[in-house]
Scaffold this motif. Structure first.
Motif, PDB file in Angstrom:
ATOM      1  N   LEU A 183     -66.156  15.855 -36.269  1.00  0.00           N
ATOM      2  CA  LEU A 183     -67.272  14.910 -36.121  1.00  0.00           C
ATOM      3  C   LEU A 183     -68.257  15.619 -34.922  1.00  0.00           C
ATOM      4  O   LEU A 183     -68.021  15.226 -33.769  1.00  0.00           O
ATOM      5  N   THR A 252     -60.368   2.845 -39.296  1.00  0.00           N
ATOM      6  CA  THR A 252     -60.976   3.373 -38.028  1.00  0.00           C
ATOM      7  C   THR A 252     -62.480   3.783 -38.493  1.00  0.00           C
ATOM      8  O   THR A 252     -62.512   4.071 -39.808  1.00  0.00           O
ATOM      9  N   HIS A 254     -66.084   6.027 -37.618  1.00  0.00           N
ATOM     10  CA  HIS A 254     -66.834   6.994 -36.644  1.00  0.00           C
ATOM     11  C   HIS A 254     -68.288   6.997 -37.260  1.00  0.00           C
ATOM     12  O   HIS A 254     -68.354   6.888 -38.404  1.00  0.00           O
ATOM     13  N   ARG A 255     -69.003   7.544 -36.499  1.00  0.00           N
ATOM     14  CA  ARG A 255     -70.480   7.851 -36.658  1.00  0.00           C
ATOM     15  C   ARG A 255     -70.817   9.382 -36.302  1.00  0.00           C
ATOM     16  O   ARG A 255     -70.235   9.631 -35.114  1.00  0.00           O
TER      17      ARG A 255
END
Length: 298
Positions: A183, A252, A254-255
């Motif tokens: 990520l 969960t 995320h970005r």
């Protein structure tokens, strides 16, 4: 801004929506012509042929490319117009219609969708790109991909019913897999039953797996669902319809702008189309699509 529509190319997959797209095409063409828009009505026999036809029309200088069908036909249109400035119009006539849902385009009213094309109001939105191929909704890379693979083989059903049944079938053999996610350079290793990378919020006809994802924020929304039992998955599944699965302890979020997803034995899907096996890298493509939709600048 408003772009005058002198001529548009409207491309149809006649098999989309179990043949519904032919009726939707005729209604949209009639409305556009009644509003003074010249229409080239085109067809593609399959995805490759339709993409070639769409790219040829854009290269020929039409004022807009309009696709009539489901998210698969929208995906065809994306490959032709992304980054070109040529706007895309959508007349929904498919199974899921998640791109139209995210953009607020009428999903059961072809003349109303055609009115948006004729009006010419352009909204600039993001896409995601992987392996040189664009998508607009959700990249499915886990149990969700297995469901898509199963649903694409179920030709007698459409809409949510198709995905509901495919989910029930795949639940019999659901098992967690080990994932490695990169990520924006941060590596996460985790076991999960589902990983999704959203540009838009939903797939599968309104299953809001990437709840909160926006089409104009320049980011990808990465959802990970940790291992769950079959019973827990059955109970959680209806929560995808309203996005309330985000409160589950196994959820969960995320970005990131750039995501690499790796896991054994997964063939990924996006926009309801088969994209190929993992691993793959997905990047946000901010402002890559000009689309004729509500909320566009006038």
């Amino acid at each position: 801004m408003v772009v005058p529509k002198r001529e548009v190319a409207l491309i149809t997959n006649p098999a989309a929506g179990r043949g519904r797209s032919a009726g939707a095409r005729d209604a949209a063409v009639n409305r556009l012509r009644s509003l003074g828009v010249r229409v080239r009505s085109l067809e593609g026999r399959d995805q490759v042929g339709a993409t070639d036809v769409a790219r040829a029309a854009v290269a020929d200088g039409v004022d807009a490319l309009v696709v009539c069908g489901g998210d698969g036909m929208v995906n065809v249109g994306l490959q032709a117009v992304a980054g070109t400035g040529t706007p895309l119009g959508i007349v929904p006539a498919g199974t899921g219609n998640d791109t139209a849902r995210a953009l607020g385009i009428p999903r059961d009213d072809p003349p109303a969708a055609a009115d948006l094309v004729a009006r010419g109001s352009i909204r600039i939105v993001d896409l995601a790109v992987t392996g040189g191929r664009y998508y607009s909704t959700v990249f499915a890379a886990g149990f969700d991909a297995l469901v898509s693979e199963r649903a694409n083989r179920m030709h007698r059903l459409r809409g949510r019913a198709r995905y509901h049944l495919a989910t029930l079938v795949e639940l019999r053999r659901v098992a967690p897999r080990s994932y490695t996610l990169d990520l924006d350079g941060r590596v996460v290793r985790t076991d999960a039953v589902l990983v999704a990378v959203g540009n838009g919020p939903s797939f599968g006809g309104g299953l809001r797996i990437a709840e909160g994802a926006r089409l104009d924020d320049g980011m990808l929304d990465v959802v990970v669902i940790a291992p769950m039992s079959r019973a827990e998955l059955v109970r959680a599944y209806p929560r995808l319809l309203d996005g309330s699965h985000t409160s589950l302890p196994q959820y969960t979020h995320h970005r990131a702008r750039r995501v690499t997803v790796a896991a054994p034995g997964i063939v990924a899907y996006a926009d309801g189309e088969r994209f190929g096996p993992l691993p793959t890298t997905i990047e946000a493509a901010p402002g890559a699509l000009a689309v004729l939709a509500p909320g566009g600048a006038a």
